[in-house]
Design an enzyme around this catalytic site. Structure first.
Site, PDB file in Angstrom:
ATOM      1  CG  ASN A  40       3.176  -6.462   2.052  1.00 13.39           C
ATOM      2  OD1 ASN A  40       2.526  -6.968   2.968  1.00 13.39           O
ATOM      3  ND2 ASN A  40       2.652  -5.589   1.200  1.00 13.39           N
ATOM      4  CG  HIS A  84      -7.460  -2.040  10.483  1.00 12.83           C
ATOM      5  ND1 HIS A  84      -6.163  -1.634  10.666  1.00 12.83           N
ATOM      6  CD2 HIS A  84      -7.385  -3.107   9.654  1.00 12.83           C
ATOM      7  CE1 HIS A  84      -5.343  -2.403   9.965  1.00 12.83           C
ATOM      8  NE2 HIS A  84      -6.063  -3.309   9.347  1.00 12.83           N
ATOM      9  CE1 TYR A 119       0.578  -6.158  -2.035  1.00 17.98           C
ATOM     10  CE2 TYR A 119      -0.575  -4.185  -1.327  1.00 17.98           C
ATOM     11  CZ  TYR A 119      -0.048  -5.430  -1.043  1.00 17.98           C
ATOM     12  OH  TYR A 119      -0.165  -5.939   0.222  1.00 17.98           O
ATOM     13  CB  SER A 178       0.585  -3.628   9.960  1.00 15.35           C
ATOM     14  OG  SER A 178       1.485  -2.568  10.065  1.00 15.35           O
ATOM     15  CB  ALA A 179       4.091  -5.839  12.341  1.00 16.02           C
ATOM     16  CB  CYS A 180       0.190  -6.024  16.497  1.00 18.22           C
ATOM     17  SG  CYS A 180       1.147  -4.516  16.687  1.00 18.22           S
ATOM     18  N   GLY A 181       0.025  -9.216  14.897  1.00 15.18           N
ATOM     19  CA  GLY A 181      -0.543 -10.565  15.001  1.00 15.18           C
ATOM     20  C   GLY A 181      -2.061 -10.644  14.965  1.00 15.18           C
ATOM     21  NE  ARG A 195      -0.031  -8.434   2.349  1.00 20.93           N
ATOM     22  CZ  ARG A 195      -0.716  -7.759   3.279  1.00 20.93           C
ATOM     23  NH1 ARG A 195      -1.861  -8.218   3.722  1.00 20.93           N
ATOM     24  NH2 ARG A 195      -0.228  -6.648   3.788  1.00 20.93           N
ATOM     25  CG  ASN A 254      -0.391 -15.070  13.852  1.00 24.55           C
ATOM     26  OD1 ASN A 254      -0.680 -15.548  12.761  1.00 24.55           O
ATOM     27  ND2 ASN A 254       0.834 -14.697  14.161  1.00 24.55           N
ATOM     28  CE  LYS A 267      -6.180  -3.149   4.904  1.00 24.05           C
ATOM     29  NZ  LYS A 267      -6.488  -3.527   6.295  1.00 24.05           N
ATOM     30  CG  ASP A 322      -7.716  -6.435   7.508  1.00 22.06           C
ATOM     31  OD1 ASP A 322      -6.903  -6.040   8.353  1.00 22.06           O
ATOM     32  OD2 ASP A 322      -7.837  -5.898   6.386  1.00 22.06           O
ATOM     33  NE  ARG A 326      -2.376  -1.122   3.647  1.00 16.96           N
ATOM     34  CZ  ARG A 326      -1.950  -0.237   4.526  1.00 16.96           C
ATOM     35  NH1 ARG A 326      -2.072   1.063   4.283  1.00 16.96           N
ATOM     36  NH2 ARG A 326      -1.410  -0.609   5.658  1.00 16.96           N
ATOM     37  N   GLY A 353      -1.255 -18.973  21.031  1.00 18.20           N
ATOM     38  CA  GLY A 353      -2.395 -19.629  21.671  1.00 18.20           C
ATOM     39  C   GLY A 353      -2.561 -19.240  23.132  1.00 18.20           C
ATOM     40  CG  ASP A 354       0.402 -19.925  25.991  1.00 19.64           C
ATOM     41  OD1 ASP A 354      -0.307 -20.767  26.582  1.00 19.64           O
ATOM     42  OD2 ASP A 354       1.495 -20.205  25.470  1.00 19.64           O
TER      43      ASP A 354
HETATM   44  C1  OXD Z   1      -3.079  -4.025   6.116  1.00 21.84           C
HETATM   45  C2  OXD Z   1      -3.652  -5.240   5.515  1.00 21.84           C
HETATM   46  O1  OXD Z   1      -2.156  -3.439   5.531  1.00 21.84           O
HETATM   47  O2  OXD Z   1      -4.588  -5.797   6.109  1.00 21.84           O
HETATM   48  O3  OXD Z   1      -3.552  -3.627   7.187  1.00 21.84           O
HETATM   49  O4  OXD Z   1      -3.203  -5.662   4.436  1.00 21.84           O
HETATM   50 MN    MN Z   2      -5.353  -4.677   7.753  1.00 20.69          MN
END
Ligand code: OXD
Ligand code: MN
Length: 591
Positions: free
Chosen positions: A374, A226, A197, A248-251, A376, A254, A206, A277, A69, A502-503
């Site tokens: 990145n 979000h 992309y 982003s990057a906080c899981g 996907r 997951n 988004k 998301d 993005r 999982g914890d």
């Molecule tokens: C983001 C995504 O960038 O979900 O937040 O792809």
């Molecule tokens: Mn997102």
């Protein structure tokens, strides 16, 4: 496929502008999609993967200059600049329309115009909304067919109504200098040029489901956030739903698909994924807040996804999935990415299509990686082993708790509960996350990302905070409780203290128990923090003192935090709701 005059007029206007050789309406049939896949394989736009190992799966490569993005080229085009607010790039609509139409004029010559009617949310759901995307890319069509519900049924549902979002995409020359991702919230219109992309061109995601929809929600009294949505089932079979916002990057993916620890699984606890998301939330007939996931698939980051980190996401990618910018294993025609397993392919093509083998890999140098960081997968939600039975129903799920979170090495405790909705909005508005070594620039720099919506709020963020406060007033005592979590507290050596994955279920259980008045907590300056004994540590190699160390609220650290929040608030000027300023003053006084 439709007699809707507004739709036909707009499609004709677009056709006149871009001059395609032909127009193809996407009817949603498997035959039509299969024919498009075959065309894309023939032109080299997609590579068909091993049908036995990855049935119905394809690989696509974007241009190397078009892999993410582009926030600096993303605009909110409202009549008044103030309505876009201090956190968005703004341009006057007339000026931007002209610029974009000049760029796109004639650009479909020799190409096909695909018209994709799509529904965000189950077709016909009272919480769903309709869009039409015009594109010259088969990749976009095939991704939209996974990420949203597409086809003739959508137009049947739309009928003669003019309540739909116009999404126009033109690949043009994929020129980064002329790349624009523009939202016109006052016209329900999105225009994206010179990119191919996903995040820039799958306009349902988004652009519509967050930027346009957040504006619609503001005007119409609902919320587009979000957030992931998950259901937590207890041994009695009762399911409680939570929605959670993380930068982003906080899981996020997951957490949405987490597998509870063994002892909880054996007791009968389960996690059900509704979304990973985006959440659209409205007040239901009983006065509670109901959420749907407007999407129909997962557009997930591949690197780091493996059987341990996210079994359910990996399973979701094993059929009918489009991979973008991952590596191709030439020996068996399957895909690979860093962190998938410990067996990188000996004979591969990296994400740009150049020969690659493991001896070329240098950990510190991302340019040597087989998959783009990145890269996907676009996977159908139905593939997910823990997809919720509510996912496709359209009524939405009642939300018991809203969770905010970020990556904070020191400041924020593992979990705490806000003192009220207003206090929860304050916590969300001050949300922040530390940058990691994974991204360019300094490590550990705190970036404020209110409600994880910084790149996605389609209007003035001060008005957005006010909208949150007003939703709380309407919900009254039926409002979800608001919490904040931080899986990333570190010890003196910089190691993560909490095991995560999982914890995290142990923390979710405390959250649900708090919602039901069943768990204890200590009142602190920032909110209610669990006592160490309130978090169940069964089967976990962690003692009470260690747990306590990540539950502490240090006044000195928080005084600095309060000063930073004050600075952050300055950019909203008069638009900052007085309630939030008062919350900040109360925090300072409590400290
Ligand atoms: C983001 C995504 O960038 O979900 O937040 O792809
Ligand atoms: Mn997102």
């Amino acid at each position: 496929m439709t007699n809707n005059k507004n739709v036909l007029t707009w499609i004709n206007e677009m056709k006149e502008l871009v001059k395609p050789d032909q127009v193809m309406w996407i009817d949603g049939s498997e035959e039509q999609l299969e024919a498009l896949r075959a065309t894309a394989v023939k032109t080299g736009e997609m590579i068909k993967l091993n049908e036995e190992l990855l049935p119905g799966c394809y690989l696509h490569r974007t241009r190397p200059n078009d892999v993410a993005r582009v926030e600096d080229r993303t605009f909110i085009c409202t009549t008044k600049e103030e309505d876009a607010g201090p956190t968005n790039h703004w341009c006057a609509p007339a000026e931007m329309y002209k610029k974009l139409y000049d760029i796109a004029r004639g650009s479909y010559q020799g190409r096909t115009m695909y018209v994709i009617p799509f529904s965000m949310g189950p077709i016909g759901s009272p919480l769903a909304k309709i869009g039409i995307e015009v594109t010259d890319s088969i990749y976009v069509v095939l991704n939209m067919a996974i990420m949203t519900r597409v086809g003739a049924k959508v137009l049947d549902t739309l009928g003669d109504s003019n309540d739909w979002v116009r999404g126009f995409h033109a690949s043009c020359d994929i020129d980064p200098e002329k790349r624009y991702i523009c939202q016109f919230p006052e016209d329900n219109t999105i225009i994206s040029v010179n990119s191919a992309y996903g995040g820039n061109v799958l306009l349902g995601k988004k652009c519509f489901a967050l930027r346009i929809a957040s504006y619609q929600g503001w005007k119409e009294g609902w919320m587009a956030e979000h957030m992931l949505i998950l259901g937590l089932e207890n041994p009695k079979g009762e399911v409680k739903y939570v929605a959670a916002a993380f930068p982003s990057a906080c899981g996020k993916t997951n957490l949405a698909m987490m597998i509870p620890p063994k002892y909880l699984r054996e007791k009968g606890y389960k996690i059900w994924t509704v979304g990973d998301d985006i959440a659209w939330m409205r007040i239901g007939p009983d006065g509670r807040l109901y959420a749907i996931n407007p999407e129909n698939g997962f557009f997930g980051v591949a690197p780091g996804t493996n059987e341990k980190s996210n079994y359910n996401a990996l399973e979701s990618t094993k059929k009918n999935t489009i991979f973008t910018n991952v590596a191709l294993n030439l020996d068996n025609n399957t895909v690979w990415w860093e962190g998938l397993d410990k067996n990188p392919p000996e004979n591969a093509l990296e994400w740009k299509g150049n020969p690659w083998n493991p001896s070329m890999f240098v950990k510190a140098d991302k340019s040597t990686y087989a998959a783009h960081p990145n890269s996907r997968f676009t996977a159908p939600a139905v593939n997910c082993p823990c997809i919720s039975s509510e996912f496709d129903k359209g009524a939405g799920v009642p939300i018991s708790a809203i969770i905010f979170g970020g990556r904070r090495a020191k400041c924020t405790p593992l979990v705490y509960q806000s003192k009220s909705w207003e206090n929860g909005v304050f916590i969300g508005s001050a949300m922040a996350s530390e940058t990691t070594a994974a991204a360019a620039g300094a490590v550990g720099v705190v970036r404020r990302d209110p409600m994880a919506m910084l790149p996605f709020c389609g209007y003035n963020m001060g008005d957005y905070f006010r909208h949150w406060l007003e939703m709380g007033e309407k919900l009254g005592d039926k409002a979800p409780k608001i919490f904040n979590v931080n899986w990333f507290r570190t010890d003196d050596e910089g190691n993560f203290v909490w095991p995560g994955f999982g914890d995290n279920m142990r923390v979710l259980n405390w959250i649900i128990d708090r919602c039901e008045g069943k768990a204890d907590a200590t009142e602190t300056a920032i909110g209610y923090v669990p006592k160490p004994e309130d978090i169940d540590l069964t089967d976990l190699d962690m003692d009470m003192e260690t747990l306590e160390s990540i539950l502490t609220v240090d006044s000195e650290t928080w005084k600095k935090e309060a000063a930073e929040i004050e600075e952050h608030y300055k950019k909203f000027g008069d638009k900052l709701p007085a309630e939030l300023r008062k919350q900040l003053e109360t925090l300072k006084a409590n400290l």
